[in-house]
Design a protein around this motif. Structure first.
Motif, mmCIF file in Angstrom:
data_model
loop_
_atom_site.group_PDB
_atom_site.id
_atom_site.type_symbol
_atom_site.label_atom_id
_atom_site.label_comp_id
_atom_site.label_asym_id
_atom_site.label_seq_id
_atom_site.Cartn_x
_atom_site.Cartn_y
_atom_site.Cartn_z
ATOM 1 N N LEU A 9 -11.810 8.433 -2.727
ATOM 2 C CA LEU A 9 -10.453 7.904 -2.789
ATOM 3 C C LEU A 9 -9.508 8.913 -3.426
ATOM 4 C CD1 LEU A 9 -11.194 4.204 -3.767
ATOM 5 C CD2 LEU A 9 -11.089 5.270 -1.508
ATOM 6 N N ASP A 10 -8.322 9.000 -2.861
ATOM 7 C CA ASP A 10 -7.304 9.959 -3.309
ATOM 8 C C ASP A 10 -6.409 9.271 -4.331
ATOM 9 O OD1 ASP A 10 -5.547 12.033 -3.587
ATOM 10 O OD2 ASP A 10 -4.831 12.030 -1.525
ATOM 11 N N THR A 11 -6.930 9.066 -5.526
ATOM 12 C CA THR A 11 -6.217 8.258 -6.522
ATOM 13 C C THR A 11 -5.020 8.966 -7.143
ATOM 14 O OG1 THR A 11 -7.813 8.997 -8.190
ATOM 15 C CG2 THR A 11 -8.258 6.903 -7.094
ATOM 16 N N GLU A 52 -2.246 6.138 -1.548
ATOM 17 C CA GLU A 52 -3.098 6.116 -0.360
ATOM 18 C C GLU A 52 -3.224 4.686 0.156
ATOM 19 O OE1 GLU A 52 -7.461 7.898 0.877
ATOM 20 O OE2 GLU A 52 -7.198 7.122 -1.147
ATOM 21 N N ARG A 63 -2.736 10.578 -5.275
ATOM 22 C CA ARG A 63 -1.736 10.802 -4.236
ATOM 23 C C ARG A 63 -0.357 10.303 -4.665
ATOM 24 N NH1 ARG A 63 -2.962 9.277 1.955
ATOM 25 N NH2 ARG A 63 -4.803 10.518 1.380
ATOM 26 N N GLN A 64 -0.333 9.210 -5.431
ATOM 27 C CA GLN A 64 0.948 8.697 -5.919
ATOM 28 C C GLN A 64 1.674 9.763 -6.733
ATOM 29 O OE1 GLN A 64 2.283 5.116 -5.946
ATOM 30 N NE2 GLN A 64 4.071 6.288 -6.543
ATOM 31 N N THR A 91 -1.730 -0.747 -3.416
ATOM 32 C CA THR A 91 -2.731 -0.409 -2.415
ATOM 33 C C THR A 91 -2.518 -1.300 -1.200
ATOM 34 O OG1 THR A 91 -4.342 0.176 -4.132
ATOM 35 C CG2 THR A 91 -5.186 -0.185 -1.915
ATOM 36 N N HIS A 100 6.102 3.779 6.633
ATOM 37 C CA HIS A 100 5.994 4.845 5.635
ATOM 38 C C HIS A 100 7.099 5.875 5.839
ATOM 39 C CE1 HIS A 100 4.323 7.803 2.923
ATOM 40 N NE2 HIS A 100 3.282 7.044 2.667
#
Length: 245
Positions: free
Chosen positions: A25-27, A37, A29-30, A63, A225
């Motif tokens: 998981l790309d935690t 993500e 990214r925020q 999320t 998005h």
């Protein structure tokens, strides 16, 4: 794989270890991109989606679970009981309350009721990414007066998302009426010669009105998005001394 209370699965693996076997998981990214993500559920098992949802609970950020079927939704809600679920859009969002809106208005237009599930995916995506979002429904070009009846709202938008199947002509029409960019969202709605969305996709790519960007067929998440990014708050320009104006 894991017990409902999060205890290690058979074989001694913890939930985190099981998760690491199929997802990274790309935690951050925020922090890196300004947007978190999302989890694309199609092609994943409900058990996999459930483990991802349980991990999301540990991170204080929005999320989105997209293209979620009934079993995916049940797995997410088992881990995140307060998540918002829109079955028509195939989308779940957690935490349940969207962030306070900033930036400009996103207006999502659905040409027909059959286009509404994809339009709602775009609407909820933009809303949970922090934009004020409104929807206009059933205003396809077969009744031109219907879209003209919403001109005031459309012209107040920073960006307009237009979801349409069949001939896909509505985004070009809207783009000729507003000053904002238009995100054209082709849907797979239509009879045989619509080729499951290819015909409206080609129409939108050939729009003669400028300012039209086109996303993939049925890609409500991508349209929402992009709209959220277009409508983001404009950063303050630095003053001569380098501080924000």
């Amino acid at each position: 794989m894991t017990a409902a209370d999060g205890t290690p699965a058979a074989g001694g693996l913890s939930p985190a270890q099981v998760l690491a076997e199929f997802a990274t998981l790309d935690t951050d990214r925020q922090a890196r991109r300004g947007y978190p993500e999302a989890v694309y559920c199609a092609g994943k098992t409900p058990a996999q989606v459930g483990l991802i949802a349980a991990d999301a609970r540990e991170h204080a950020q929005v999320t989105l679970f997209t293209r979620a079927g009934a079993e995916h939704a049940a797995a997410v809600l088992a881990a995140l009981p307060d998540a918002v679920h829109d079955p028509d859009a195939g989308l779940l969002a957690w935490p349940p309350e969207p962030p306070a809106p900033t930036g400009g208005l996103v207006v999502v237009v659905a040409a027909g009721t059959s286009d509404l599930p994809v339009a709602r995916e775009a609407l909820l995506t933009a809303r949970y990414l922090g934009r004020r979002s409104e929807v206009v429904v059933d205003v396809g070009i077969a009744g031109l007066h219907r879209v003209l009846g919403h001109l005031e709202l459309l012209r107040s938008a920073r960006v307009v998302v237009v979801a349409a199947g069949m001939d896909g002509a509505l985004p070009g029409l809207v783009a000729g009426l507003v000053s904002a960019p238009v995100v054209a969202l082709p849907t797979s709605v239509g009879y045989g010669a619509a080729f499951a969305g290819v015909a409206p996709l080609l129409t939108m790519l050939n729009a003669c009105a400028p300012g039209v960007a086109v996303v993939n067929i049925d890609n409500g998440y991508g349209a929402g998005h992009l709209a959220a990014q277009i409508a983001a708050p404009v950063p303050a320009e630095p003053s001569a001394d380098g501080s924000a104006a």
